[in-house]
Design a protein around this motif. Structure first.
Motif, PDB file in Angstrom:
ATOM      1  N   LYS A   1      49.913  28.081  69.292  1.00 20.45           N
ATOM      2  CA  LYS A   1      50.959  27.686  70.175  1.00 20.45           C
ATOM      3  C   LYS A   1      52.150  29.087  70.077  1.00 20.45           C
ATOM      4  O   LYS A   1      53.002  29.021  70.921  1.00 20.45           O
TER       5      LYS A   1
ATOM      6  N   SER B   1      45.822  22.616  71.620  1.00 24.15           N
ATOM      7  CA  SER B   1      46.483  22.882  70.503  1.00 24.15           C
ATOM      8  C   SER B   1      46.596  21.602  69.448  1.00 24.15           C
ATOM      9  O   SER B   1      46.577  21.640  68.270  1.00 24.15           O
ATOM     10  N   SER B   2      46.577  20.550  70.194  1.00 23.23           N
ATOM     11  CA  SER B   2      46.986  19.168  69.393  1.00 23.23           C
ATOM     12  C   SER B   2      45.868  18.675  68.556  1.00 23.23           C
ATOM     13  O   SER B   2      46.039  17.773  67.801  1.00 23.23           O
TER      14      SER B   2
ATOM     15  N   SER C   1      40.814  18.607  60.740  1.00 21.91           N
ATOM     16  CA  SER C   1      40.848  18.746  62.053  1.00 21.91           C
ATOM     17  C   SER C   1      40.920  20.396  62.121  1.00 21.91           C
ATOM     18  O   SER C   1      40.461  20.587  63.281  1.00 21.91           O
TER      19      SER C   1
ATOM     20  N   PHE D   1      44.719  20.224  65.947  1.00 25.32           N
ATOM     21  CA  PHE D   1      45.066  20.730  64.880  1.00 25.32           C
ATOM     22  C   PHE D   1      46.109  19.909  63.913  1.00 25.32           C
ATOM     23  O   PHE D   1      46.651  19.991  62.851  1.00 25.32           O
ATOM     24  N   LEU D   2      46.620  18.675  64.793  1.00 23.33           N
ATOM     25  CA  LEU D   2      47.882  17.859  64.154  1.00 23.33           C
ATOM     26  C   LEU D   2      47.235  17.261  63.103  1.00 23.33           C
ATOM     27  O   LEU D   2      45.991  16.798  62.979  1.00 23.33           O
TER      28      LEU D   2
ATOM     29  N   TYR E   1      47.744  25.645  64.190  1.00 22.58           N
ATOM     30  CA  TYR E   1      48.404  24.807  65.316  1.00 22.58           C
ATOM     31  C   TYR E   1      49.599  25.783  65.680  1.00 22.58           C
ATOM     32  O   TYR E   1      49.645  25.839  66.731  1.00 22.58           O
ATOM     33  N   ARG E   2      50.217  26.259  64.583  1.00 19.41           N
ATOM     34  CA  ARG E   2      51.385  27.096  64.984  1.00 19.41           C
ATOM     35  C   ARG E   2      50.689  28.399  65.669  1.00 19.41           C
ATOM     36  O   ARG E   2      51.612  28.950  66.757  1.00 19.41           O
TER      37      ARG E   2
ATOM     38  N   TYR F   1      37.608  25.276  69.781  1.00 16.09           N
ATOM     39  CA  TYR F   1      38.509  26.612  70.409  1.00 16.09           C
ATOM     40  C   TYR F   1      37.364  27.763  70.440  1.00 16.09           C
ATOM     41  O   TYR F   1      37.391  28.356  71.519  1.00 16.09           O
TER      42      TYR F   1
ATOM     43  N   PRO G   1      45.206  23.636  58.987  1.00 11.62           N
ATOM     44  CA  PRO G   1      45.355  23.370  60.391  1.00 11.62           C
ATOM     45  C   PRO G   1      46.914  23.327  60.645  1.00 11.62           C
ATOM     46  O   PRO G   1      47.051  23.924  61.912  1.00 11.62           O
ATOM     47  N   LEU G   2      47.711  23.116  60.000  1.00 11.91           N
ATOM     48  CA  LEU G   2      49.150  23.274  60.413  1.00 11.91           C
ATOM     49  C   LEU G   2      49.676  25.068  60.548  1.00 11.91           C
ATOM     50  O   LEU G   2      49.945  25.190  61.914  1.00 11.91           O
TER      51      LEU G   2
ATOM     52  N   GLY H   1      39.164  21.769  65.472  1.00 10.04           N
ATOM     53  CA  GLY H   1      39.769  22.837  66.021  1.00 10.04           C
ATOM     54  C   GLY H   1      39.072  24.060  66.339  1.00 10.04           C
ATOM     55  O   GLY H   1      38.677  24.743  67.504  1.00 10.04           O
TER      56      GLY H   1
END
Lengths: 302, 367, 272
Positions: free
Chosen positions: B144, B250-251, B77, B253-254, B140-141, B85, B136-137, B81
């Motif tokens: 956000k 952002s989701s 992901s 990247f989940l 994601y952070r 993006y 990705p984690l 992303g």
């Protein structure tokens, strides 16, 4: 004030993280399974602790009943762990891709189950409100909850006793034998399947203990998302220390714990990116030392 | 082409090694897809198929990396992303038309995969899977993170659809054909790569990295190649998704998003390249139509309604399916079907269409 | 230097082919090679040289450091000290694939085929390496070349079978075909006769000899337990014991060397 906070809370968290990572490294070292559902056992521990606590079978409102609930929750998670291992992971052991896919699936399954049962409510996971564990003591001028001290002491004690278990007892020796050479150990009469199930149970129990200790002393609430951060933590710590290395997981846990606490306190809105810290540290370490800090050097085996 | 050589040599054998689907099946599949808009199904169902096209690109790129090169990525992901993006940010800040943002997004995606590939590919097996999961984690952070909100937006970045100048119905049809063409192009490219001589090297890395080093193969280079190709097409998928949803958020990247290509690939058959395409349609139809429309309608007839939590149970169902597939049926659905077809074919004309070169060598040995 | 010149002449006389340029150096020269694993010294201060077109054997009891030496030469291990000079260039510290492309190819003691690929594609992997690709002649496809190599080692009839379906003897020869595909200057065979029946052993001996005739400038290094088969194909033998070189010489000399008999065959083992 800042430094003291980092030191004290960093130490407490690191202690519990070490326990968490120990479970992850144990099952990898012994059966070669990268258990991406490790964080789920952490989550299940916290949820079961809450469920048993509210059901009130073991009494409620006292420290004793809470501790009994903790023990039962942990044992239950152990059983769940070894049963899921037998049913889902065991058939594909040896195939790395399959093991990881299956364990990630398990993690998502547990997450969805929790959402289905609890919906969007976040059950409180904490010690009885009026007990002394919820009061605090000043260390170096920083107020520290007794529950946090308990978390640190308990996890260090468990870590030490597990080390003793692995080095001294017969089962522990069998575990080490299997991790060295599976086939020879089988020839020597070790029942590897049962041993793996036991290892998985221990690993899941360690995660559950860590889950309960961390949640009761820091977050205070459980949620369906709570498996991801511990998973990221445990694999960062284990990669940092070297897969399968127990000493490494202890050292890695302290590095990550302090780094995380430093960021949480000193960076603006640091709480939001706290879960990035272990991963970033891990990536940096891998850039410098691909086998981690204490990982076994893999020479060509022939 | 080795492919044509082997096909000539022994048609069904080549299909076993390189998993070549029968041409007729591919042709029919394509024809049916092309004819879908003519049937006049509603925009909603067209949307399902459009998203299936994009998911197929995503899953095919994953399959090249994991199924053919053996480099396990559980964080695909990331590229989705990055592609999304980067095209959204380019649109937001430079206002470039989408025809330019798509290639730019692919370029940025491949640059990122080089950057990320270098540290990642220093490690192997479980380490690699865990490290790829981490990226990705992290992103994601970061996306956000409050101080960066002005750049990435509170709810994401709003972008227009590809064909915002058309009326709604035409827009949906145009999107479908556009994604279908891109799916066809990118899967043909990936398929050609996977079945080229470089593809053979990829498979040798999957089988035995040390042995392919001993054959003089620069393993890191080839792994990076697979990584970059895969990342490039995954970012294409990401870019398409953003424009289909009209939103970059952002989701993407989940972890659950990283897991979609895994579900799809195992449904279709890992290591086949064409399997994930079939898998993507099965997944989308199951997800949006069977569980999202058919089941509620059916229950309505019996005066029952689904609980609101059912949305969550979907993922539960899919992950359980994957667990069962991995354990019981690791070859996947698409490959199972082609295998059966080949068994029939093999029984019929093994001798008639036998390999020329093989026969020649046999004769030589006899003499 | 004089020695070098002499050995250069020696090669040309033996192979009957006059080299295009006067050889002034050995093909491979190993000096003071040492490798330790923790407390154990697996290879201790080993020096030897190999000339073009030479067939040389390395023997020694189990744990003598043969395989470690092999891995050092092929770059899978890095030595703690010492130099490995291939055609005047130090190759210590190079990645394994770079060493292959410099001209040293190896086989593995335990066969390592690419299971999912057909036999012919196994060879094509090696042909895809820079050195292998360069050696494909004009107007010859990679497939053709791969088929030829397979015919040379005598397994062309199974070339389209997946490698996971063929027998051990064939995989042994496939290992050799893969190494040959990179057209090495030095071919290193790690226990090529291991696990083969007498018939297959005989065939392999013959094909190694024939290989030598086809490509006289190619040096071959064989590590082997089966002394009988080895002695038939090599011209010079190096004996390793506990990581040290204890003897070097012609096969007949080695067979009568007291020290060698003591460490290698003295314990009641009579090979072949």
């Amino acid at each position: 004030m800042l430094i003291e906070e980092i030191i004290i809370f960093g130490t407490i968290k690191s202690g519990v993280y070490a326990l968490l990572a120990l479970g992850f490294t144990l099952i990898y070292g012994i059966s070669g399974v990268v258990n991406l559902a490790h964080g789920s056992f952490y989550m299940l521990g916290a949820y079961l602790f809450f469920i048993i606590g509210t059901l009130g079978i073991l009494g409620s409102g006292t420290i004793l009943s809470s501790i009994l609930a903790l023990i039962f929750a942990v044992i239950l998670v152990g059983v769940i762990g070894s049963v899921t291992y037998r049913l889902t992971i065991h058939p594909v052991v040896g195939d790395e891709i399959a093991v990881m896919v299956v364990t990630v699936c398990l993690a998502l399954i547990f997450q969805q189950l929790v959402i289905l049962v609890f919906g969007v409510t976040f059950p409180p996971v904490r010690w009885p409100e009026d007990s002394f564990l919820m009061t605090s003591i000043r260390i170096l001028g920083v107020p520290v909850l007794y529950s946090r001290i308990l978390a640190f002491v308990a996890s260090m004690a468990l870590f030490a006793s597990l080390l003793v278990f692995i080095t001294k007892t017969k089962i522990g020796k069998a575990m080490r034998a299997v991790s060295q050479d599976r086939e020879v150990a089988m020839l020597m009469g070790v029942n590897t399947e049962r041993l793996y199930m036991l290892t998985m149970a221990i690993s899941a129990m360690l995660a559950a203990v860590a889950g309960i200790l961390i949640t009761t002393s820091f977050e205070m609430f459980a949620g369906s998302w709570m498996w991801l951060h511990p998973l990221a933590l445990s694999f960062s710590i284990v990669i940092l220390g070297g897969m399968g290395s127990i000493k490494g997981s202890l050292v890695g846990a302290f590095i990550i714990g302090y780094a995380e606490q430093t960021v949480a306190i000193s960076v603006p809105e640091g709480g939001q990116i706290i879960s990035v810290v272990p991963l970033a540290v891990m990536v940096l370490v891998l850039l410098l030392r691909p086998k981690g800090l204490f990982g076994k050097r893999i020479e060509m085996e022939e | 082409m080795v492919l044509s050589y082997l096909r000539r040599a022994h048609s069904s054998f080549a299909a076993h090694v390189f998993d070549i689907p029968p041409r007729l099946m591919v042709f029919l599949f394509l024809l049916i897809l092309l004819a879908v808009p003519i049937t006049g199904i509603s925009d909603y169902y067209m949307g399902i198929l459009t998203s299936a096209n994009v998911l197929a690109i995503f899953a095919v790129s994953w399959d090249l990396l994991v199924g053919r090169t053996g480099q396990i990525s559980l964080g695909h992901s990331l590229f989705l992303g990055i592609g999304g993006y980067s095209s959204a940010l380019i649109f937001k800040y430079y206002g470039l038309p989408i025809w330019i943002t798509i290639p730019l997004a692919m370029l940025i995606g491949s640059l990122f995969s080089v950057l990320i590939g270098f540290p990642c590919l220093r490690v192997k097996g479980p380490y690699l899977a865990l490290v790829t999961m981490a990226f990705p984690l992290i992103l994601y952070r970061i996306v956000k993170w409050a101080p960066l909100t002005p750049i990435f937006g509170r709810v994401g970045i709003i972008v227009p659809s590809f064909f915002h100048f058309l009326p709604i119905r035409q827009q949906v049809i145009a999107e479908f054909y556009f994604t279908l063409i891109l799916l066809f192009a990118s899967s043909v490219i990936i398929y050609k790569i996977a079945n080229s001589k470089t593809g053979i090297v990829f498979m040798s890395i999957l089988d035995d990295e040390v042995a392919s080093q001993a054959c003089g193969i620069n393993v890191t280079k080839h792994k990076l190649m697979a990584f970059v190709i895969s990342g490039m097409f995954a970012s294409l998928a990401g870019c398409l998704f953003v424009h289909l949803l009209r939103l970059a958020e952002s989701s993407v990247f989940l972890l659950t998003v990283s897991f979609i290509p895994v579900i799809i690939t195992f449904l279709g058959g890992i290591g086949t390249i064409y399997g994930p395409i079939v898998g993507a349609y099965i997944y989308s139809i199951l997800d949006k139509y069977v569980l999202g429309q058919m089941l509620p309608n059916l229950l309505e007839q019996w005066q029952m309604t689904l609980p609101t939590e059912f949305e969550y149970a979907k993922l539960l169902i899919f992950t359980s399916i994957v667990v069962i597939l991995v354990i019981k049926w690791p070859r996947g659905i698409a490959r199972y079907t082609t295998d059966r077809l080949e068994d029939l074919e093999e029984a019929r004309d093994l001798d008639e269409r036998g390999p020329r070169i093989w026969k020649r060598y046999k004769q030589k040995n006899r003499n | 230097m004089r020695e070098d010149l002499e050995s250069g002449k020696d090669t040309s006389r033996r192979t009957g082919i006059r080299p295009l340029k006067v050889l002034t150096m050995h093909l491979l020269e190993v000096k003071g090679l040492t490798k330790r694993f923790g407390g154990l010294t697996a290879v201790k201060d080993v020096s030897f040289h190999i000339d073009e077109g030479e067939t040389i054997g390395i023997i020694g009891p189990n744990g003598a450091g043969k395989t470690t030496l092999f891995n050092l030469l092929s770059g899978f291990l890095t030595p703690d000290s010492g130099t490995i000079i291939l055609k005047g260039e130090n190759i210590v510290g190079l990645a394994p694939h770079k060493i292959v492309n410099k001209g040293i190819a190896r086989t593995f003691q335990v066969v390592r085929p690419f299971h999912h690929l057909p036999v012919i594609a196994n060879v094509m992997v090696a042909l895809k390496s820079p050195r292998g690709a360069k050696k494909i002649e004009w107007l010859k496809t990679m497939e053709r070349k791969a088929a030829d190599i397979l015919e040379d080692v005598g397994i062309s009839e199974v070339m389209l079978e997946p490698a996971e379906n063929v027998g051990h003897g064939i995989l042994k020869r496939l290992e050799m075909a893969k190494a040959l595909a990179t057209e090495p200057d030095l071919l290193m065979l790690d226990e090529p006769f291991g696990g083969l029946n007498p018939l297959e052993t005989d065939f392999l001996t013959k094909s190694i000899t024939r290989m030598h005739l086809d490509e006289p400038s190619r040096a071959i290094l064989v590590v082997e337990h089966k002394l009988y088969a080895l002695m038939k194909i090599v011209r010079r033998v190096i004996v390793l014991h506990q990581g040290e070189k204890i003897a070097e010489g012609k096969p007949e000399e080695i067979a009568n060397n007291k020290l060698v008999i003591e460490v290698y065959m003295g314990k009641g083992i009579q090979h072949a």
